[in-house]
Design a protein around this motif. Structure first.
Motif, mmCIF file in Angstrom:
data_model
loop_
_atom_site.group_PDB
_atom_site.id
_atom_site.type_symbol
_atom_site.label_atom_id
_atom_site.label_comp_id
_atom_site.label_asym_id
_atom_site.label_seq_id
_atom_site.Cartn_x
_atom_site.Cartn_y
_atom_site.Cartn_z
ATOM 1 N N ALA A 1 4.198 17.224 1.663
ATOM 2 C CA ALA A 1 3.158 17.138 2.688
ATOM 3 C C ALA A 1 2.654 18.513 3.114
ATOM 4 O O ALA A 1 3.423 19.470 3.230
ATOM 5 C CB ALA A 1 3.703 16.405 3.904
ATOM 6 N N TYR A 2 1.356 18.573 3.353
ATOM 7 C CA TYR A 2 0.721 19.747 3.930
ATOM 8 C C TYR A 2 0.176 19.313 5.294
ATOM 9 O O TYR A 2 -0.801 18.566 5.360
ATOM 10 C CB TYR A 2 -0.420 20.248 3.048
ATOM 11 C CG TYR A 2 -1.095 21.495 3.588
ATOM 12 C CD1 TYR A 2 -0.644 22.753 3.236
ATOM 13 C CD2 TYR A 2 -2.167 21.404 4.464
ATOM 14 C CE1 TYR A 2 -1.250 23.887 3.728
ATOM 15 C CE2 TYR A 2 -2.778 22.534 4.965
ATOM 16 C CZ TYR A 2 -2.316 23.772 4.594
ATOM 17 O OH TYR A 2 -2.917 24.898 5.100
ATOM 18 N N PRO A 3 0.781 19.738 6.389
ATOM 19 C CA PRO A 3 0.280 19.333 7.709
ATOM 20 C C PRO A 3 -0.889 20.209 8.156
ATOM 21 O O PRO A 3 -0.761 21.423 8.237
ATOM 22 C CB PRO A 3 1.495 19.508 8.619
ATOM 23 C CG PRO A 3 2.340 20.527 7.939
ATOM 24 C CD PRO A 3 2.051 20.436 6.469
ATOM 25 N N PRO B 1 -1.389 24.621 -0.043
ATOM 26 C CA PRO B 1 -1.985 23.409 -0.619
ATOM 27 C C PRO B 1 -1.712 23.255 -2.109
ATOM 28 O O PRO B 1 -1.751 22.152 -2.629
ATOM 29 C CB PRO B 1 -3.477 23.568 -0.335
ATOM 30 C CG PRO B 1 -3.692 24.958 0.077
ATOM 31 C CD PRO B 1 -2.385 25.512 0.520
ATOM 32 N N ARG B 2 -1.419 24.332 -2.795
ATOM 33 C CA ARG B 2 -1.157 24.254 -4.232
ATOM 34 C C ARG B 2 0.202 23.621 -4.542
ATOM 35 O O ARG B 2 0.474 23.272 -5.672
ATOM 36 C CB ARG B 2 -1.252 25.637 -4.849
ATOM 37 C CG ARG B 2 -2.673 26.162 -4.830
ATOM 38 C CD ARG B 2 -2.763 27.591 -5.314
ATOM 39 N NE ARG B 2 -4.097 28.091 -5.148
ATOM 40 C CZ ARG B 2 -4.532 28.709 -4.064
ATOM 41 N NH1 ARG B 2 -3.727 28.886 -3.039
ATOM 42 N NH2 ARG B 2 -5.778 29.139 -3.981
ATOM 43 N N LEU C 1 0.191 15.546 -0.405
ATOM 44 C CA LEU C 1 -0.181 14.702 0.730
ATOM 45 C C LEU C 1 -0.698 15.588 1.849
ATOM 46 O O LEU C 1 0.007 16.473 2.327
ATOM 47 C CB LEU C 1 1.018 13.892 1.230
ATOM 48 C CG LEU C 1 0.850 13.135 2.542
ATOM 49 C CD1 LEU C 1 -0.286 12.124 2.451
ATOM 50 C CD2 LEU C 1 2.148 12.461 2.938
ATOM 51 N N LEU C 2 -1.927 15.367 2.249
ATOM 52 C CA LEU C 2 -2.549 16.131 3.328
ATOM 53 C C LEU C 2 -2.527 15.294 4.597
ATOM 54 O O LEU C 2 -3.163 14.245 4.653
ATOM 55 C CB LEU C 2 -3.986 16.510 2.960
ATOM 56 C CG LEU C 2 -4.802 17.281 3.993
ATOM 57 C CD1 LEU C 2 -4.159 18.612 4.332
ATOM 58 C CD2 LEU C 2 -6.219 17.482 3.494
ATOM 59 N N MET D 1 -3.318 19.906 -5.877
ATOM 60 C CA MET D 1 -3.259 19.414 -7.246
ATOM 61 C C MET D 1 -3.394 17.900 -7.265
ATOM 62 O O MET D 1 -3.094 17.222 -6.292
ATOM 63 C CB MET D 1 -1.935 19.822 -7.897
ATOM 64 C CG MET D 1 -1.838 21.298 -8.107
ATOM 65 S SD MET D 1 -0.467 21.853 -9.117
ATOM 66 C CE MET D 1 0.777 20.677 -8.950
ATOM 67 N N GLU D 2 -3.855 17.368 -8.380
ATOM 68 C CA GLU D 2 -3.969 15.914 -8.560
ATOM 69 C C GLU D 2 -2.614 15.350 -8.929
ATOM 70 O O GLU D 2 -1.848 16.004 -9.621
ATOM 71 C CB GLU D 2 -4.981 15.607 -9.669
ATOM 72 C CG GLU D 2 -6.399 15.926 -9.311
ATOM 73 C CD GLU D 2 -6.996 14.976 -8.292
ATOM 74 O OE1 GLU D 2 -6.466 13.842 -8.127
ATOM 75 O OE2 GLU D 2 -7.962 15.359 -7.645
ATOM 76 N N PRO D 3 -2.277 14.149 -8.585
ATOM 77 C CA PRO D 3 -2.991 13.284 -7.651
ATOM 78 C C PRO D 3 -2.729 13.736 -6.224
ATOM 79 O O PRO D 3 -1.636 14.188 -5.888
ATOM 80 C CB PRO D 3 -2.381 11.909 -7.912
ATOM 81 C CG PRO D 3 -1.000 12.193 -8.377
ATOM 82 C CD PRO D 3 -1.067 13.491 -9.121
ATOM 83 N N LYS D 4 -3.737 13.621 -5.391
ATOM 84 C CA LYS D 4 -3.608 14.045 -3.998
ATOM 85 C C LYS D 4 -3.997 12.906 -3.072
ATOM 86 O O LYS D 4 -4.841 12.081 -3.408
ATOM 87 C CB LYS D 4 -4.453 15.281 -3.730
ATOM 88 C CG LYS D 4 -5.869 15.209 -4.213
ATOM 89 C CD LYS D 4 -6.527 16.562 -4.101
ATOM 90 C CE LYS D 4 -7.815 16.618 -4.892
ATOM 91 N NZ LYS D 4 -8.358 17.952 -4.943
#
Length: 192
Positions: free
Chosen positions: A42-44, A76-77, A81-82, A104-107
């Motif tokens: 996760a990227y919060p 983010p790289r 999950l954002l 990166m995909e899948p996101k």
């Protein structure tokens, strides 16, 4: 060694008779979906008051680690999950878009709270009326702020969507649907 037994209808398990272990067959897509489901990095993107609820969800009481989504990545790289938590202003929109494009995909994207989902009670030119105007969103968790249980429901909904390969937006439903209560009250009034 035993012989291979034919699987029953709909059953995909094939076991050797006389052996203590068997093997199962599945599609590679299903296996990858299962692995993605339990390994969310996760990227919060926390901007406002919902951040306190996000911290509560990641704390030991609600134990988000049992879903495989506890380790935040602040690059983010390295994330898939954002979490968009809180109000997004027009000045933050390009930054949010750039962060999404660097993933990166899948996101996947989870809108945390009413402000991220639809702009909240802000009705002015500075606030983005929902992050789906900027980036595609997978799950919307309503509430101002949403309860930790609703956030966990949203995470489980996202995990189910990941395992199925479903990319349509999903909304976390309240545990008690107010419409059903209203319908039952109206039925009660009609009978009187």
């Amino acid at each position: 060694m035993g012989e291979l037994t034919a699987p029953a209808a709909g059953n995909r398990l094939i076991a050797l008779e006389g052996s203590e272990s068997g093997f199962a067959t599945t599609k590679l897509e299903d296996l990858l979906g299962w692995a993605r489901k339990y390994s969310l990095f996760a990227y919060p993107f926390v901007t406002a008051c919902c951040g306190m609820e996000f911290m509560a969800v990641t704390g030991p009481r609600y134990d988000i680690s049992r879903f495989g989504a506890e380790a935040p990545r602040f690059s983010p790289r390295q994330s898939d999950l954002l979490w968009v938590v809180g109000t997004i202003s027009q000045r933050q929109a390009p930054v949010l878009r750039r962060i999404y494009e660097q993933m990166m995909e899948p996101k996947y994207v989870l809108a945390f709270g009413t402000c991220a989902s639809c702009g909240g009670f802000y009705d002015n030119y500075t606030t983005v009326a929902g992050i789906d105007k900027i980036i595609p969103t997978d799950v919307y968790v309503p509430g101002c702020p949403p309860r930790p249980e609703a956030v966990l429901d949203g995470l489980m909904l996202l995990q189910d969507k990941i395992a199925r390969g479903d990319r349509t937006p999903g909304i976390v439903k309240p545990r008690e649907d107010p419409v059903e209560t209203l319908v039952s009250i109206r039925k009660l009034e009609k009978t009187r």
